[in-house]
Design a protein around this motif. Structure first.
Motif, PDB file in Angstrom:
ATOM      1  N   VAL A   1      40.372  26.203  29.847  1.00 61.28           N
ATOM      2  CA  VAL A   1      39.135  25.578  29.396  1.00 61.28           C
ATOM      3  C   VAL A   1      38.518  24.707  30.487  1.00 61.28           C
ATOM      4  O   VAL A   1      37.625  23.918  30.235  1.00 61.28           O
ATOM      5  CB  VAL A   1      39.345  24.744  28.117  1.00 61.28           C
ATOM      6  CG1 VAL A   1      39.737  25.628  26.952  1.00 61.28           C
ATOM      7  CG2 VAL A   1      40.380  23.647  28.350  1.00 61.28           C
TER       8      VAL A   1
ATOM      9  N   CYS B   1      39.669  22.112  32.254  1.00 62.72           N
ATOM     10  CA  CYS B   1      39.768  20.664  32.049  1.00 62.72           C
ATOM     11  C   CYS B   1      40.044  19.929  33.350  1.00 62.72           C
ATOM     12  O   CYS B   1      39.979  18.723  33.400  1.00 62.72           O
ATOM     13  CB  CYS B   1      40.858  20.343  31.047  1.00 62.72           C
ATOM     14  SG  CYS B   1      42.506  20.574  31.725  1.00 62.72           S
ATOM     15  N   TYR B   2      40.351  20.643  34.380  1.00 61.49           N
ATOM     16  CA  TYR B   2      40.604  20.077  35.713  1.00 61.49           C
ATOM     17  C   TYR B   2      41.875  19.236  35.787  1.00 61.49           C
ATOM     18  O   TYR B   2      42.035  18.442  36.703  1.00 61.49           O
ATOM     19  CB  TYR B   2      39.436  19.200  36.201  1.00 61.49           C
ATOM     20  CG  TYR B   2      38.182  19.953  36.560  1.00 61.49           C
ATOM     21  CD1 TYR B   2      37.301  20.350  35.563  1.00 61.49           C
ATOM     22  CD2 TYR B   2      37.878  20.253  37.878  1.00 61.49           C
ATOM     23  CE1 TYR B   2      36.133  21.027  35.880  1.00 61.49           C
ATOM     24  CE2 TYR B   2      36.715  20.929  38.200  1.00 61.49           C
ATOM     25  CZ  TYR B   2      35.849  21.311  37.190  1.00 61.49           C
ATOM     26  OH  TYR B   2      34.696  21.973  37.507  1.00 61.49           O
ATOM     27  N   LEU B   3      42.758  19.362  34.825  1.00 62.31           N
ATOM     28  CA  LEU B   3      43.977  18.560  34.928  1.00 62.31           C
ATOM     29  C   LEU B   3      44.914  19.130  35.973  1.00 62.31           C
ATOM     30  O   LEU B   3      45.559  18.395  36.711  1.00 62.31           O
ATOM     31  CB  LEU B   3      44.688  18.469  33.576  1.00 62.31           C
ATOM     32  CG  LEU B   3      44.024  17.565  32.542  1.00 62.31           C
ATOM     33  CD1 LEU B   3      44.919  17.410  31.323  1.00 62.31           C
ATOM     34  CD2 LEU B   3      43.709  16.198  33.114  1.00 62.31           C
TER      35      LEU B   3
ATOM     36  N   ALA C   1      33.886  24.673  36.265  1.00 60.80           N
ATOM     37  CA  ALA C   1      33.613  24.839  34.841  1.00 60.80           C
ATOM     38  C   ALA C   1      32.213  25.373  34.629  1.00 60.80           C
ATOM     39  O   ALA C   1      31.338  25.181  35.454  1.00 60.80           O
ATOM     40  CB  ALA C   1      33.756  23.500  34.145  1.00 60.80           C
TER      41      ALA C   1
ATOM     42  N   GLU D   1      29.288  26.425  31.175  1.00 56.60           N
ATOM     43  CA  GLU D   1      29.020  26.325  29.743  1.00 56.60           C
ATOM     44  C   GLU D   1      28.564  27.686  29.253  1.00 56.60           C
ATOM     45  O   GLU D   1      27.648  28.281  29.829  1.00 56.60           O
ATOM     46  CB  GLU D   1      27.924  25.271  29.520  1.00 56.60           C
ATOM     47  CG  GLU D   1      27.571  25.052  28.074  1.00 56.60           C
ATOM     48  CD  GLU D   1      26.515  23.958  27.884  1.00 56.60           C
ATOM     49  OE1 GLU D   1      26.021  23.417  28.897  1.00 56.60           O
ATOM     50  OE2 GLU D   1      26.192  23.656  26.724  1.00 56.60           O
TER      51      GLU D   1
ATOM     52  N   THR E   1      27.695  29.850  22.903  1.00 55.48           N
ATOM     53  CA  THR E   1      28.561  28.982  22.087  1.00 55.48           C
ATOM     54  C   THR E   1      28.640  27.557  22.606  1.00 55.48           C
ATOM     55  O   THR E   1      29.155  26.687  21.933  1.00 55.48           O
ATOM     56  CB  THR E   1      29.989  29.538  22.061  1.00 55.48           C
ATOM     57  OG1 THR E   1      30.481  29.509  23.410  1.00 55.48           O
ATOM     58  CG2 THR E   1      30.038  30.953  21.546  1.00 55.48           C
ATOM     59  N   HIS E   2      28.129  27.315  23.819  1.00 52.45           N
ATOM     60  CA  HIS E   2      28.205  26.014  24.478  1.00 52.45           C
ATOM     61  C   HIS E   2      29.631  25.616  24.808  1.00 52.45           C
ATOM     62  O   HIS E   2      29.908  24.449  25.103  1.00 52.45           O
ATOM     63  CB  HIS E   2      27.535  24.909  23.648  1.00 52.45           C
ATOM     64  CG  HIS E   2      26.066  25.159  23.444  1.00 52.45           C
ATOM     65  ND1 HIS E   2      25.139  24.943  24.424  1.00 52.45           N
ATOM     66  CD2 HIS E   2      25.390  25.647  22.374  1.00 52.45           C
ATOM     67  CE1 HIS E   2      23.937  25.276  23.971  1.00 52.45           C
ATOM     68  NE2 HIS E   2      24.067  25.709  22.731  1.00 52.45           N
ATOM     69  N   GLU E   3      30.550  26.555  24.743  1.00 48.27           N
ATOM     70  CA  GLU E   3      31.936  26.226  25.050  1.00 48.27           C
ATOM     71  C   GLU E   3      32.152  26.120  26.553  1.00 48.27           C
ATOM     72  O   GLU E   3      31.436  26.730  27.340  1.00 48.27           O
ATOM     73  CB  GLU E   3      32.863  27.304  24.480  1.00 48.27           C
ATOM     74  CG  GLU E   3      33.312  26.956  23.082  1.00 48.27           C
ATOM     75  CD  GLU E   3      33.946  28.132  22.380  1.00 48.27           C
ATOM     76  OE1 GLU E   3      34.249  29.144  23.042  1.00 48.27           O
ATOM     77  OE2 GLU E   3      34.128  28.026  21.160  1.00 48.27           O
ATOM     78  N   LYS E   4      33.179  25.375  26.900  1.00 50.57           N
ATOM     79  CA  LYS E   4      33.497  25.198  28.308  1.00 50.57           C
ATOM     80  C   LYS E   4      34.507  26.266  28.712  1.00 50.57           C
ATOM     81  O   LYS E   4      35.465  26.516  27.990  1.00 50.57           O
ATOM     82  CB  LYS E   4      34.122  23.817  28.488  1.00 50.57           C
ATOM     83  CG  LYS E   4      34.222  23.352  29.921  1.00 50.57           C
ATOM     84  CD  LYS E   4      34.927  22.002  29.954  1.00 50.57           C
ATOM     85  CE  LYS E   4      34.857  21.362  31.320  1.00 50.57           C
ATOM     86  NZ  LYS E   4      35.638  20.137  31.412  1.00 50.57           N
TER      87      LYS E   4
END
Ligand code: SF4
Ligand code: SF4
Ligand code: SF4
Ligand code: SF4
Ligand code: SF4
Ligand code: FES
Lengths: 827, 136
Positions: B55, B57-59, B73, B75, B79-82
């Motif tokens: 997703v 998240c860059y962790l 990332a 969008e 759905t506007h999902e990442k």
């Protein structure tokens, strides 16, 4: 003062402080979620619970409880921590906790507190919220599933922005932060709510998913749009400015920005940026090296000796402007240098110079909230300088400042509590202010010291013709309104006049400023706190441009004459640094003809503007994010600009370009850094004496003024209305500043093109609908624009913003305070 | 004389004994090693419908000590999902610490048993999202 004990520390604070304020002053941290120092206490989240010895039995919210003498407070113990954990557990109960895909992560108060208090599992269980997310407006994503009901967004929008877009709707567990009728958000998009939202419920859409908070460098700088000089923090990653970051400890405005400062940063890394010099070969501009381009500029300027003129934008830094002036006057040997079409700075360079002995405002922004009465000339003060608008809102709503608007139309400020808008006929300002001065003299309301000011007798003599009757006739106001205003102004202990300036306001020129200065001096308002006059110069460094002497030297031509000189052939080479006269100076056709005629045109800019497209040589310059230097904003605040990224492409800072040419033309060694030029400014420019780079610090330094007062009589030119025609007023749109914001995505998402606004009656008369196309025609030309239906205009008055290159309003606007136009529906 | 010979004989004895023991070496590549369940080989991304599960998240790029992961990332316009429009690992820099796997909040990245990573060209060590994502 009140003495109390917090965690065994003795603390003394003012008696209106809360427990939270007291703890903060003692360096003790109490966690908060719904509290904000700028807003009235709310007490909604209960995160700040503390124990007060004298009120044992329950925990007390620190952010709403005022201190009392002898209070003994504990900010942390087992019971308090348990209570705070419960608050978090309850908030997390229906919270989606989608931190991996939430842009707030890393800068989220809920996330930070959850981590700090070690809330890793929840004994409570419930369904998550299932609100629909608002993706309709282009700038703010509203995901109410993540909302913690702190109410900060609604409070800031109401208390400071005075828009009032939000309020809580529904009850109990269904409560939600909603908009009018729970519809999509449609507001002025200042972004204040996004800034203060402690979680990811309100997010910036242009920045969505661009970078994580912790991966960005935060670079503090100053906004490069208007003269307010708001400080901002740029979020930088991989040599790109990705967003502006909110820092509540920045500047007089506590980090708040307006819509363009908040969302207009994209011009810095715009695809449209010029990355290499261009040289004209026949009809096209072709890429060239810096050496070629600068060599050509040098040869051509030398050939044109005696016929060179220069125009600079007041968006450059002080150091650049200072160097430009030196290059043009000492190097090229020309005194024809100016900015802002030669009229938009006249209120300072001519009127203030004559009336106050110095070309700057005697008052500062801080005076607004300290005043008793604000006299704002034109409601547009909110549109031109929105964050000064916030100060006006706060002054009126919190400090009980009286507000009088003298304007040719109503505006947002007219809706403030107690505000009175005197809507006069367009172009009658000077007459009105002379009339006020006359009333003050005849009713003997003038300050005692006024008679001792030079030019008093001449002024009184000149005012005699400005009778109330005539004033009423010419301004369209009633005699009573005028007299009341004069009496109110004269009798107010502290009264401050605000005058926005700018290219779109040709009427806000020397005579208008002079008549206002006479009025202020007459009533003894200059030189007192909360009193005086604040000239709201248009661009980020308009005051600096005046200070650095970007005005014609002895025998030199001013902005208007430079254009005429180009047309007549007298000027053979024109150096334009950053200005875009084709769009922003009045009478486009005439400007274009003049620029087409001039033998050699150099344009130094970030973009291939309408003006640059006509150039023989185009030099790519850097934006404010790529340079170091200082800006002097409204109220004489000298502030530091910091370099955030490396120059885009092979662009060079204006400093570097001028430095090279200066050395070439004068034979002097080039300056080492902008700091060394700043040192020279401090030595030679009045008011900057004693300033050093380090003295500017992070807040900037308000440079001093010394005023010598003098009355200068002004004659009011009478605007004669033309039967059957409309009075066209030009101005600033809230989302835009100059022509630069056209290259910022944010402003263009909300306000993408020019329009002309009509009042209610005229709409009916012309049978117009919002979005219809109309043709506006004046003696100068004709342009087709979208019609916008407004509520603030009186019959026969039109308004159009000036920022747009396509169908620009300067095609019809003549440069007079009022342009008379006819309107027809487009076929 | 005897004293000089005895270590030699002892040594030979050991050598002889080993002739009758099971060998510890593998006849790689014809013989394959047995890989432990927690072996940390080449990364892979779990799949979720038509995309990797990442997703963005860059962790993992944040935690990676070798700074070899590049995530970008985007969008989803509908759905506007990442999702991750880019997920690259420069395997030459990777130290196979497994921190990325540990950091991932959505169980998107894992480490496989693949250890044969030798290659001829530098470019071939740059693993893209497409190469890493589990096949459908
Ligand atoms: S608002 Fe905060 S806690 Fe909630 S998902 Fe976003 S980062 Fe996580
Ligand atoms: S962007 Fe500004 S005007 Fe719009 S809702 Fe937020 S605070 Fe109010
Ligand atoms: S949207 Fe944000 S600022 Fe507004 S109430 Fe919810 S959490 Fe608070
Ligand atoms: S445009 Fe002006 S008011 Fe808006 S943030 Fe920038 S300096 Fe402040
Ligand atoms: S930690 Fe997981 S979800 Fe996050 S970027 Fe790495 S692989 Fe993707
Ligand atoms: S911070 Fe005190 S109640 Fe929210």
């Amino acid at each position: 003062m009140v003495n109390l004990t917090i965690d065994d520390k003795q603390v003394t604070v003012a008696k209106d402080a809360t427990i939270y304020d007291a703890a903060k002053s003692a360096g003790i941290k109490i966690p908060i979620l719904c509290h904000d120092k700028k807003l009235h206490p709310f007490g909604g989240c209960r995160m700040c619970l503390v124990e007060v010895e004298q009120m044992k039995g329950r925990l007390i919210p620190a952010c709403t409880t005022p201190v009392t003498e002898g209070m003994i407070i504990r900010t942390s113990n087992v019971e308090i921590i348990k209570a705070r954990k419960l608050v978090l557990e309850l908030l997390l109960l229906k919270h989606p906790v989608d931190c991996p895909v939430c842009d707030a992560a890393g800068d989220c108060d809920l996330q930070n507190l959850t981590y700090e208090y070690g809330v890793s599992k929840n004994p409570l269980q419930d369904e998550k919220f299932k609100w629909e997310i608002d993706y309709i407006n282009p700038l703010i994503e509203r995901d109410m599933n993540r909302c913690v009901h702190c109410g900060k967004c609604a409070r800031i929008c109401d208390e400071i922005v005075s828009f009032g877009a939000y309020s809580f709707i529904n009850r109990g567990i269904d409560a939600k932060m909603g908009t009018a009728f729970d519809g999509p958000l449609d507001c002025e998009f200042c972004g204040s709510c996004v800034s203060v939202c402690p979680v990811g419920a309100l997010l910036s859409r242009p920045f969505k998913f661009k970078a994580r908070w912790w991966a960005m460098q935060k670079v503090k700088s100053v906004c490069s749009y208007c003269g307010t000089g708001c400080q901002l923090t740029l979020g930088v990653k991989d040599n790109k400015v990705l967003t502006t970051i909110y820092d509540e400890n920045q500047g007089f405005h506590n980090g708040q920005l307006c819509t363009r400062g908040r969302w207009g940063y994209q011009f810095v890394n715009s695809e449209k940026r010029l990355t290499t010099p261009l040289i004209r070969k026949g009809n096209v501009l072709v890429e060239a090296t810096w050496d070629e381009a600068l060599a050509l500029v040098t040869t051509k300027l030398r050939e044109a000796k005696g016929g060179v003129a220069a125009l600079a934008t007041p968006r450059l830094t002080n150091e650049e402007l200072y160097l430009f002036k030196k290059f043009i006057t000492e190097g090229v040997g020309s005194q024809s240098i100016d900015h802002s079409a030669g009229y938009a700075h006249e209120a300072l360079t001519s009127a203030a110079f004559k009336g106050l002995g110095e070309a700057s405002s005697p008052s500062v922004i801080g005076d607004i909230q300290k005043s008793d009465l604000l006299l704002v000339v034109k409601t547009d003060a909110y549109e031109t300088h929105p964050v000064i608008g916030f100060e006006i809102n706060l002054g009126v709503k919190r400090q009980g400042v009286n507000l009088r608007l003298i304007s040719d139309k109503k505006g947002k400020l007219s809706r403030l509590p107690g505000a009175q808008t005197l809507v006069h006929l367009p172009g009658s300002e000077v007459f009105l202010f002379n009339t006020l001065a006359n009333i003050i003299v005849t009713e003997k309301l003038a300050d005692e010291a006024a008679v001792t000011v030079a030019g008093y007798d001449a002024l009184v003599k000149s005012l005699a013709v400005y009778t109330v009757e005539k004033g009423a006739l010419l301004t369209g106001l009633s005699a009573e309104e005028i007299t009341t205003l004069a009496r109110e102004y004269a009798s107010a202990k502290k009264a401050l006049i605000l005058l926005p300036l700018g290219l779109a306001y040709p009427g806000h020129n020397a005579p208008l400023a002079q008549s206002l200065l006479n009025l202020a001096i007459l009533t003894g308002k200059i030189g007192k706190e909360g009193s005086g006059i604040l000239f709201m110069a248009e661009k980020n460094n308009s005051q600096g441009a005046v200070d650095m002497g970007i005005v014609p030297g002895p025998g030199g031509k001013n902005g208007a004459d430079i254009i005429n000189g180009c047309a007549s052939g007298e000027i053979k080479a024109l150096y334009i640094a950053g200005e875009n006269p084709v769009v922003s100076y009045p009478d486009r056709k005439r400007i274009e003809a003049a620029l087409d005629k001039v033998g050699f045109l150099v344009v130094q800019d970030l973009f291939l503007t309408e003006t640059a497209a006509k150039a023989h040589v185009v030099l790519p310059a850097c934006s404010f994010a790529e340079k170091e230097g200082t800006f002097t904003s409204v109220g004489r605040n000298v502030q530091k600009v910091t370099r955030a990224i490396k120059p885009v492409g092979s662009s060079r800072s204006d400093f570097e370009i001028f430095n090279k040419l200066y050395a070439e033309f004068t034979g002097n060694p080039p300056y080492a850094t902008p700091q060394s030029v700043f040192g020279e400014i401090a030595d030679s420019v009045p008011g900057y004496g004693g300033l050093t780079w380090s003295k500017l610090g992070s807040d900037g330094f308000i440079r001093p003024v010394s005023n010598t007062l003098r009355f200068v009589p002004v004659e009011a030119a009478v605007t004669v209305s033309q039967p059957g025609k409309f009075a066209l007023l030009t101005g600033s749109a809230l989302n835009h500043s100059g022509t630069l914001s056209q290259y910022g995505e944010g402003p263009m998402m909300v306000c993408p093109e020019g329009y002309v606004e009509f009042g209610r009656d005229d709409v009916k008369k012309l049978g117009l609908l919002e979005g219809d196309k109309v043709v506006v025609t004046s003696a100068a030309g004709s342009v087709t624009l979208l019609a916008k239906l407004g509520k603030r205009l009186t019959t026969g008055v039109l308004f159009a913003p000036y920022h747009f290159g396509a169908n620009s309003i300067n095609t019809v606007a003549s440069g007079d305070p009022v342009t008379w136009v006819s309107v027809a529906k487009a076929k | 004389m005897f004293n000089v010979a005895s270590p030699l004989i002892n040594g030979l004895k050991i050598t002889l004994q080993h002739l009758f023991k099971k060998p510890v070496t593998l006849q790689y590549p014809t013989e394959r090693p047995i890989i432990g369940p927690r072996f940390r080989g080449l990364h892979a991304l779990n799949r979720f419908h038509d995309r990797s599960k990442c997703v963005a998240c860059y962790l993992c790029p944040t935690v990676c000590p070798a700074k070899c992961i590049t995530v970008e990332a985007a969008e989803d316009p509908v759905t506007h999902e990442k999702y991750a429009s880019r997920y690259d690992i420069d395997i030459l820099r990777c130290i196979f610490c497994g921190y990325c796997v540990e950091a991932c909040p959505v169980d998107a990245v894992k480490m496989t048993e693949t250890f044969e990573l030798a290659n001829y060209k530098r470019e071939d060590f740059a693993y893209t999202q497409e190469m890493l994502t589990d096949k459908k």
